[in-house]
Design an enzyme around this catalytic site. Structure first.
Site, PDB file in Angstrom:
ATOM      1  N   ASP A 206       0.983  -1.286  -0.085  1.00 47.20           N
ATOM      2  CA  ASP A 206       0.053   0.052  -0.014  1.00 47.20           C
ATOM      3  C   ASP A 206       0.938   1.281  -0.088  1.00 47.20           C
ATOM      4  O   ASP A 206       2.137   1.138   0.473  1.00 47.20           O
ATOM      5  CB  ASP A 206      -0.898  -0.075   1.177  1.00 47.20           C
TER       6      ASP A 206
HETATM    7  C1  BGC Z   1      -4.879   3.617   0.320  1.00 45.23           C
HETATM    8  C2  BGC Z   1      -4.955   2.595  -0.868  1.00 45.23           C
HETATM    9  C3  BGC Z   1      -4.675   3.495  -2.242  1.00 45.23           C
HETATM   10  C4  BGC Z   1      -3.587   4.076  -2.151  1.00 45.23           C
HETATM   11  C5  BGC Z   1      -3.176   4.860  -3.365  1.00 45.23           C
HETATM   12  C6  BGC Z   1      -3.617   4.443   0.125  1.00 45.23           C
HETATM   13  O1  BGC Z   1      -3.726   5.268   1.218  1.00 45.23           O
HETATM   14  O2  BGC Z   1      -5.080   2.854   1.481  1.00 45.23           O
HETATM   15  O3  BGC Z   1      -6.155   1.961  -0.922  1.00 45.23           O
HETATM   16  O4  BGC Z   1      -4.944   2.518  -3.316  1.00 45.23           O
HETATM   17  O5  BGC Z   1      -3.338   4.976  -0.858  1.00 45.23           O
HETATM   18  O6  BGC Z   1      -3.944   6.152  -3.493  1.00 45.23           O
END
Ligand code: BGC
Length: 816
Positions: free
Chosen positions: A231
Site C-alpha cells: 500500500d
Molecule cells: C490507500 C490505498 C490506495 C493508495 C493509493 C492508500 O492510502 O490505502 O487503498 O490505493 O493509497 O492512493
C-alpha cells in the site's frame, strides 16, 4: 523464469530500481531493453487518474480525469448480483484503457469488523463469502479487458485509526475463517494481477514483510501468481519485504529502497536469485499491462452512466414499506425535503474519490419525469447543527403535502478513509428534521445515504425507508427509478444494522490501544455474533424488501449423506407471488452440529439472485463442497469437516429461514478438534465482547502482545508523531504540522484525513514518501529532536531548515 534473457541484461541497479515506483503512480521503465513504464491508479469504483502537475497539495481529487463513479462496494455488495458487478468491472477496465492505465487499485475486501471503520463504504461486507464472490466477479470483469486489479488491503486492515502502525492481534482461526477468506476466494477464482499488502502489522509483523501471509498462505497455499505491491507508504524494510514475498514498493522512495537492495545483494544479505525472481514477476506485470494499451482507445461513457444507474437501482435496499406507500403515487402531492435530494451524497472520501462524468439529482429526475413536486432544503449539508428556520420551512411544506420524501444520511465529514466514525448516529440536523416533518405529516418516506450502518431513531414512525447507500453518480436517477416503481427494489443488506453501538462485538476493542488492536471476538463478527448471542438487531444481514412477494418451496438435496469430498446439490423453488416482476436474493446458510469447538450458529455458504416475472416460478440449484462444512482446524493447520448432521437453511435473510433440510457429512480425515470450553467458555455460551485476557490467550495460543508503549523508550523511525506528542519538542512540532495541514487541507474532511495521516504515519514514511525532501539523516535528526536530545550538528541543520522542510511536508500528501 519467463524473462531470463532480459534479466540477464539488466544491471543490478536496474533490477533494484524496478522493485520500487518511478513516481507516485508509475512503475520504472528501462528503455534500452524495451521495458515500458506502466501506470497504476485508484480505484476501486471508478478511476482516479490525477493530473499530477496540475494538482495542488492536499487536493485529493485534483484534476482527475472525469470517470464514471459507480456505486461503492458497500452498495454493489447489496445487489448480491455477481453478473452485474462483473459488467461494472468490464466498464472500469474500458475506462482504464481509455486513460492508459494498466492496473486499477481495487477492489477492497476487508471485513466490516465494526460499523465505525471510516472506510466501510469501500468494503463489501461483514461476510467473507459474499465479499469474496463479489470481488472475484469485479476482478474478472476488469481483467477481461486486459487491465489488472489490486486486491487490497492484505490483510486484517479493518480500521483507519493508526492504520499505518497498529498491530492486529487475531487468532489463526479468525484470520482463516473471517479475515482471509474473501482474499482467498478472489485469488483462487480470479488471480488479480496484483495484491496490495496492508499498512498494519499482523500478529507482530508488518504485512509488507510478513512471510507467513505473503508466501506461505498467499502463494504456497492459494497458488497466487501475481505481484504483491505495498500500500502507498506501507514499506518498512524493503529487503525484508522482498525476502518475505513482497515484490514492489509504491510509491517511489526517491531511490532509497533500490539503494538498500543493491547494498543487500552486494553484502550477500539478499540472494541475487531472489531478486531475479522478483524482477521476473514485475516484468510479467509490466509487459501484460503495456500490451493492451493503445493511444486512441475510446469507450462509451454515456452507456457507463446508464450501467451505473442500473447497478445503483439493483443495490438499494428497501428497509420498510408500510401501507405500500411506495412506489409513489404520481397523482399525490409530494414534497421532497433535504439538501441531499438535490445535492446527493454518492461516494466516500479519500483515495477512492472520483471526479464524475455527470451527476444525477433525485429531485431533478422527478421533475424531468413530470412529477410536480415541491422542495425544501431542510438542513445545511455542511454542518450538523440543526437550522430551525430550514426545519420550520420543511415542516410547513410537509403539512401541505400528501407525502413527504425526506433525504438524509451521513454527510461527507462522517465517513472517510483516514479516520473512523465515533458513533453510528446520523447528523442531529437530519434526525430533528425527520421529527419535525413527522409532526405535520405521517406519510413520511426516508431516503438514506451512507456507506455503513446507522441508527434510525425515527424508524417506527415513518412509513418507508429506502437505503440508497453510496450509489455513485447515477444515484439520483436510480432513486427515482425505485421510488417511482420503474424498478422493483431487490437489494439486501450486506451488513447487519445493530440497534446501537453498544451491541457490536468489537465495542471494547475498537480501535484498540496505541500499539495494538485485539480481535477478541474471534470468528464472531456481524451476524455470526448477533446470532450466537441471540441479540435483536435493527435490520439483519441479508434483509431487504420488494414491491412483490416470494414463496419458497420444495427443498431437495442430491443426497442425505455425503463424504466431505463430495458435492452436495441443494435445489428449491422460488415463486413471485405478487403482481409485479421482481428479483429475490436467495440465501443458503449451513448450521453445524454440536461440537467441541465453538462455532457460529450458521454461516452463508451460497446465494443466488433470481429474476422472476409476476407469477413466475423457478427452480434454483446451489452446490456445496467440503469448504461449506469445514472449519479451520489449527491442530492440523487445515480445513476440517467434523462428521455429523448439518442443517441446510434456505431463506430470504439471515433471520428469515424458510426452508430447512439436513445432510449427514462424513469426514475423510481423522483429526483432533480443539476444545477451549474450559479455558475460554465465553466463546461457547457468553458474550465474546467480554473475553478475558486468559480466554483470549487460550485461543490465540500465545501471550497477548504489548498494548501500550513504554513512553520512556526513545522515539525511533517506526514511531509516529502521536507517540511523541507528549515531549516538549513533539508538542511544538505537532502545533506546526497542525497549522500546515489545516492550511493546505482547507478545513473539513481533507484536513481531518490529513491530520490523522500526519500524526499517525511512522516517521520513516516522511523519508520514503517525501520524494527526497526528507532523507534518512533528517529522520534521525528528527528523532533526536523528539527525544529531547542535545542537538547534534545534523539536528541543528534540520532545525535550521525545518520551516521550509516541514512546509514541504504537504508534498507527502499531495497525491494521496
Ligand atoms: C490507500 C490505498 C490506495 C493508495 C493509493 C492508500 O492510502 O490505502 O487503498 O490505493 O493509497 O492512493
Amino acid at each position: 523464469m519467463k524473462y531470463k534473457d532480459i534479466i540477464s541484461k539488466l544491471t543490478l541497479e536496474e533490477k533494484a530500481a524496478l522493485c520500487s515506483g518511478k513516481d507516485f503512480w508509475h512503475l520504472v521503465d528501462v528503455s534500452r531493453l524495451g521495458i515500458p513504464s506502466i501506470m497504476v491508479t485508484d480505484g476501486p469504483h471508478g478511476l482516479r487518474k490525477q493530473n499530477q502537475e496540475k494538482t495542488a497539495a492536499g487536493d485529493v481529487l485534483g484534476n482527475s480525469a472525469p470517470a464514471t463513479c459507480f456505486p461503492t462496494a458497500s452498495a454493489t455488495a447489496s445487489s448480491w448480483d455477481t453478473e452485474l458487478i462483473e459488467k461494472m468491472g468490464v466498464a472500469l477496465g474500458e475506462e482504464c484503457l481509455k486513460e492508459n492505465v494498466s492496473v486499477l487499485l481495487g477492489p477492497g475486501v476487508n471485513m466490516k469488523r465494526s460499523p465505525l471503520c471510516g472506510r466501510n463504504f469501500e468494503y463489501f461486507s461483514e461476510d467473507p463469502f459474499l465479499a469474496g464472490k463479489m470481488a472475484a466477479s469485479f476482478i474478472n470483469g476488469v481483467q477481461s479487458k486486459g487491465v489488472g486489479t489490486s486486491l487490497k488491503h492484505f490483510a486484517a486492515n479493518n480500521q483507519e485509526c493508526r492504520r499505518m502502525t497498529i498491530n492486529t492481534v487475531a487468532d489463526e482461526r479468525a484470520l482463516r475463517e473471517i479475515y482471509l477468506t474473501a482474499f482467498e476466494i478472489a485469488v483462487k477464482e480470479s488471480q488479480p494481477w496484483t495484491v496490495m499488502n496492508a499498512y498494519n502489522k499482523l500478529n507482530g509483523t508488518y504485512c509488507a514483510e510478513n512471510k507467513w501471509l505473503l508466501t506461505d498462505v498467499l502463494r504456497d497455499e492459494w497458488g497466487y501468481q501475481g505481484v504483491v505491491v505495498t500500500d502507498w507508504g506501507a514499506e518498512n524494510e524493503i529487503v525484508d519485504g522482498i525476502k518475505a514475498g513482497k515484490n514492489l514498493e509504491m510509491p517511489s522512495s526517491g531511490g532509497l529502497g533500490p539503494q538498500k537492495i543493491v547494498k543487500a545483494v552486494e553484502s550477500g544479505e539478499l540472494d541475487i536469485n531472489t531478486l531475479d525472481e522478483n524482477v521476473d514477476k514485475l516484468l510479467a506485470l509490466i509487459f501484460k499491462g503495456a500490451e493492451n494499451l493503445h493511444a486512441d482507445y475510446n469507450c462509451d461513457m454515456k452507456s457507463h452512466h446508464l450501467l451505473a444507474r442500473k447497478i445503483a437501482s439493483e443495490s438499494m435496499v428497501l428497509l420498510k414499506n408500510e401501507d405500500n406507500i411506495l412506489p409513489l403515487d404520481k397523482s399525490k402531492k409530494i414534497v421532497f425535503i433535504g439538501e441531499m435530494a438535490k445535492n446527493p451524497r454518492y461516494q466516500g472520501a479519500g483515495s477512492s474519490l472520483i471526479n464524475p462524468t455527470e451527476l444525477d439529482s433525485a429531485y431533478q429526475e422527478f421533475l424531468k419525469n413530470g412529477y410536480k413536486a415541491a422542495y425544501a432544503r431542510g438542513y445545511d449539508k455542511s454542518t450538523d447543527v440543526p437550522d430551525e428556520k430550514l426545519i420550520a420551512q420543511a415542516a410547513e411544506l410537509a403539512g401541505k403535502a400528501d407525502v413527504a420524501v425526506v433525504f438524509i444520511g451521513l454527510t461527507e465529514i462522517y465517513e472517510s478513509e483516514g479516520f473512523d466514525r465515533k458513533h453510528i448516529d446520523l447528523p442531529p440536523s437530519h434526525n430533528e428534521l425527520v421529527k419535525a416533518v413527522l409532526e405535520k405529516n405521517k406519510n413520511v418516506v426516508v431516503v438514506l445515504s451512507g456507506g455503513s450502518a446507522v441508527s434510525m431513531p425515527w424508524l417506527y414512525d415513518v412509513k418507508a425507508v429506502l437505503n440508497g447507500l453510496l450509489s455513485g453518480q447515477a444515484s439520483g436517477g436510480a432513486i427515482f427509478d425505485v421510488l417511482s416503481g420503474n424498478v422493483n427494489p431487490s437489494g439486501k443488506l450486506s451488513e447487519t444494522y445493530p440497534l446501537n453501538l453498544d451491541d457490536t462485538p468489537s465495542r471494547y476493542n475498537f480501535p484498540g490501544t496505541l500499539l495494538s488492536v485485539e480481535y477478541r471476538e474471534s470468528i464472531f463478527i456481524g451476524y455470526r455474533y448477533y446470532d450466537k448471542t441471540e441479540k435483536e438487531v435493527l435490520f439483519p444481514f441479508g434483509f431487504g424488501l420488494s414491491y412483490t412477494t416470494f414463496k419458497y418451496s420444495d427443498i431437495k438435496l442430491s443426497s442425505k449423506e455425503i463424504n466431505d469430498n463430495e458435492i452436495l446439490t441443494v435445489s428449491f423453488k422460488v415463486k413471485n407471488t405478487g403482481k409485479v416482476d421482481g428479483a429475490e436474493v436467495c440465501q443458503l446458510y449451513v448450521a453445524p452440529p454440536q461440537s467441541k469447538i465453538f462455532k457460529a450458529p450458521k454461516e452463508l455458504k451460497e446465494f443466488k439472485k433470481v429474476f422472476l416475472k409476476a407469477g413466475e416460478e423457478k427452480e434454483v440449484e446451489l452446490q456445496l463442497n467440503k469448504r461449506s462444512f469445514a472449519f479451520y482446524n489449527v491442530n492440523i493447520h487445515d480445513w476440517y469437516v467434523e462428521s455429523g448432521e448439518y442443517k441446510i437453511l434456505v431463506g430470504a435473510s439471515s433471520r428469515e429461514i424458510l426452508l430447512t433440510e439436513s445432510v449427514k457429512v462424513v469426514s475423510s480425515v481423522e483429526a483432533e478438534v480443539p476444545d477451549y470450553s474450559e479455558k475460554a467458555p465465553v466463546y461457547y455460551n457468553g458474550d465474546m465482547a467480554f473475553a478475558t485476557d486468559d480466554e483470549f490467550t487460550a485461543i490465540l495460543g500465545h501471550v497477548i502482545p504489548e498494548r501500550d508503549r513504554d513512553m520512556s523508550l526513545p522515539i525511533d523511525k517506526n514511531c509516529t508523531l502521536e507517540y511523541a506528542a507528549g515531549t516538549s519538542r513533539g508538542e511544538k512540532i505537532t502545533k506546526l504540522i497542525t497549522a500546515v495541514v489545516e492550511k493546505i487541507g482547507g478545513g473539513g474532511i481533507n484536513s481531518e484525513m490529513m491530520k490523522n495521516t500526519a500524526f499517525q504515519i511512522p516517521l520513516r514514511c516522511f523519508v520514503t514518501m517525501s520524494s527526497g525532501v526528507f532523507n534518512d539523516e533528517m529522520c534521525e535528526a528528527l528523532c533526536d529532536v523528539l527525544n529531547d536530545k542535545p542537538l547534534t550538528p545534523s539536528a541543528m541543520k534540520l532545525l535550521k531548515n525545518s520551516p521550509s522542510a516541514l512546509m514541504k511536508l504537504p508534498d507527502l500528501f499531495k497525491s494521496m
